[in-house]
Design an enzyme around this catalytic site. Structure first.
Site, PDB file in Angstrom:
ATOM      1  N   TYR A 141     -11.121 -12.760 -31.339  1.00  0.00           N
ATOM      2  CA  TYR A 141     -10.138 -12.811 -32.415  1.00  0.00           C
ATOM      3  C   TYR A 141     -10.256 -14.109 -33.219  1.00  0.00           C
ATOM      4  O   TYR A 141      -9.318 -14.534 -33.883  1.00  0.00           O
ATOM      5  CB  TYR A 141      -8.726 -12.621 -31.864  1.00  0.00           C
ATOM      6  CG  TYR A 141      -8.355 -11.149 -31.806  1.00  0.00           C
ATOM      7  CD1 TYR A 141      -7.516 -10.585 -32.754  1.00  0.00           C
ATOM      8  CD2 TYR A 141      -8.896 -10.317 -30.840  1.00  0.00           C
ATOM      9  CE1 TYR A 141      -7.208  -9.235 -32.733  1.00  0.00           C
ATOM     10  CE2 TYR A 141      -8.604  -8.960 -30.802  1.00  0.00           C
ATOM     11  CZ  TYR A 141      -7.758  -8.427 -31.754  1.00  0.00           C
ATOM     12  OH  TYR A 141      -7.480  -7.081 -31.743  1.00  0.00           O
ATOM     13  N   GLY A 257      -9.470  -0.624 -33.015  1.00  0.00           N
ATOM     14  CA  GLY A 257     -10.735  -1.270 -32.689  1.00  0.00           C
ATOM     15  C   GLY A 257     -10.801  -1.710 -31.242  1.00  0.00           C
ATOM     16  O   GLY A 257     -11.851  -1.592 -30.581  1.00  0.00           O
ATOM     17  N   ASP A 258      -9.692  -2.219 -30.710  1.00  0.00           N
ATOM     18  CA  ASP A 258      -9.636  -2.595 -29.296  1.00  0.00           C
ATOM     19  C   ASP A 258      -9.764  -1.359 -28.404  1.00  0.00           C
ATOM     20  O   ASP A 258     -10.393  -1.411 -27.351  1.00  0.00           O
ATOM     21  CB  ASP A 258      -8.322  -3.312 -29.005  1.00  0.00           C
ATOM     22  CG  ASP A 258      -8.225  -4.646 -29.709  1.00  0.00           C
ATOM     23  OD1 ASP A 258      -9.033  -5.535 -29.404  1.00  0.00           O
ATOM     24  OD2 ASP A 258      -7.333  -4.808 -30.564  1.00  0.00           O
ATOM     25  N   ARG A 259      -9.143  -0.247 -28.827  1.00  0.00           N
ATOM     26  CA  ARG A 259      -9.248   0.988 -28.059  1.00  0.00           C
ATOM     27  C   ARG A 259     -10.691   1.487 -28.028  1.00  0.00           C
ATOM     28  O   ARG A 259     -11.191   1.927 -26.978  1.00  0.00           O
ATOM     29  CB  ARG A 259      -8.333   2.054 -28.669  1.00  0.00           C
ATOM     30  CG  ARG A 259      -8.411   3.436 -28.045  1.00  0.00           C
ATOM     31  CD  ARG A 259      -7.841   3.514 -26.635  1.00  0.00           C
ATOM     32  NE  ARG A 259      -8.675   2.875 -25.634  1.00  0.00           N
ATOM     33  CZ  ARG A 259      -8.788   3.274 -24.377  1.00  0.00           C
ATOM     34  NH1 ARG A 259      -8.130   4.336 -23.967  1.00  0.00           N
ATOM     35  NH2 ARG A 259      -9.538   2.632 -23.537  1.00  0.00           N
ATOM     36  N   SER A 262     -12.807  -1.083 -25.799  1.00  0.00           N
ATOM     37  CA  SER A 262     -12.476  -1.023 -24.375  1.00  0.00           C
ATOM     38  C   SER A 262     -12.970   0.279 -23.752  1.00  0.00           C
ATOM     39  O   SER A 262     -13.447   0.293 -22.610  1.00  0.00           O
ATOM     40  CB  SER A 262     -10.971  -1.174 -24.161  1.00  0.00           C
ATOM     41  OG  SER A 262     -10.249  -0.122 -24.766  1.00  0.00           O
TER      42      SER A 262
END
Length: 310
Positions: A141, A257-259, A262
């Site tokens: 980040y 985006g994190d989903r 991950s």
């Protein structure tokens, strides 16, 4: 730790302040939000770790936390979600993103701690977690954790496949990693496409060429450029680019985006090939958005009173 998914990156605190809206302010054309309730959850790399833990993985989060009430709150939220936190110090105050919601809409966002603080020393425990990981997800980040040279050196010799979710203010991924997952804007910043004609389909040129150029410039095994509702384009050395489409859905895209990243890291941890990992990531991100995005996350309640809105 061969079955462990290690998430490396900057952890933020996300707070939703939700209330009812029945009237406009008499002195300005803005809604009046009343009867506020607060819900807090980990953000940044903390959100990526939370999503991976919800998939059933044993998750270790390697991060930097500030010594302030928001940092304490983050650690409790993460640990209550079953995530092992291995951290160093972070100077300054914890970055917070506070969203004021009313009538189902985000009306305002207040950001605190926007200036990155100095990252403390990379500890032996942090290096050990990375070296023994079954897979690593770098959720950058742009606040310094992924740029710290000792952490980058550890990532270069990580024990499992490394997925890198980059940030415009962060460094390029470490060379040789398995998969980088920039979004379209991030990929275009690294390798602008030969044509910007919006009529061209995302699966064809120029985006496939853009993905391959990003892969070559970063010297990584593969790049999956995420295209929002259009899925993703996967570029691999020695293979033709592959477009993985997505089902169109409506919903909150915050954290998609994190989903994606991950889910891709979890699939690689389980032994999936790159095309299967990207397909699983597209499906997971689509389902996450359709479910309501971050509002769908069941974060264990913490022990703190609602924090002040300055």
């Amino acid at each position: 730790m061969s079955g462990t998914l290690v998430v490396v990156g900057d952890t933020l605190l996300d707070r939703d302040l939700s209330g009812s809206v029945t009237r406009l302010c008499p002195d300005a054309p803005v809604p009046v939000v009343e009867d506020l309730t607060e819900r807090a959850r980990p953000g940044g790399a903390g959100l990526a770790a939370l999503l991976a833990a919800r998939d059933g993985h044993h998750v270790v989060l390697v991060t930097a936390l500030a010594a302030d009430p928001a940092g304490d709150r983050l650690r409790i939220l993460l640990e209550r979600a079953g995530i092992t936190v291995v951290s160093t110090e972070c100077g300054g105050e914890t970055t917070q993103k506070v969203r004021v919601r009313g009538a189902g809409q985000v009306l305002l966002r207040l950001d605190y701690g926007t200036q990155p603080g100095e990252i403390g020393a990379c500890t032996a425990a942090m290096r050990r977690a990375i070296s023994q990981a079954g897979a690593v997800l770098v959720a950058d980040y742009g606040r310094g954790v992924a740029a710290a040279e000792p952490i980058r050196s550890a990532l270069a010799t990580a024990g499992g496949p490394v997925v890198w979710d980059p940030h415009p203010r962060g460094p390029a991924p470490v060379a040789g990693i398995r998969l980088a997952t920039p979004n379209l804007a991030e990929a275009r910043a690294v390798a602008p496409p030969a044509s910007a004609d919006p009529r061209l389909h995302v699966a064809a040129e120029p985006w496939a060429s853009c993905a391959e150029q990003v892969r070559a410039r970063w010297d990584v095994a593969a790049v999956a450029v995420t295209l929002g509702a259009d899925g993703a384009v996967l570029a691999r050395a020695g293979s033709a680019p592959l477009h993985v489409p997505a089902q169109p859905v409506d919903g909150d895209t915050c954290g998609a985006g994190d989903r994606f990243a991950s889910a891709a890291a979890g699939a690689l941890l389980a032994g999936a090939t790159l095309p299967r990992a990207v397909a699983a990531a597209v499906a997971a991100a689509t389902a996450y958005v359709a479910a309501g995005g971050p509002a769908s996350l069941d974060v264990p309640e913490d022990v703190f009173e609602p924090m002040e809105v300055r």
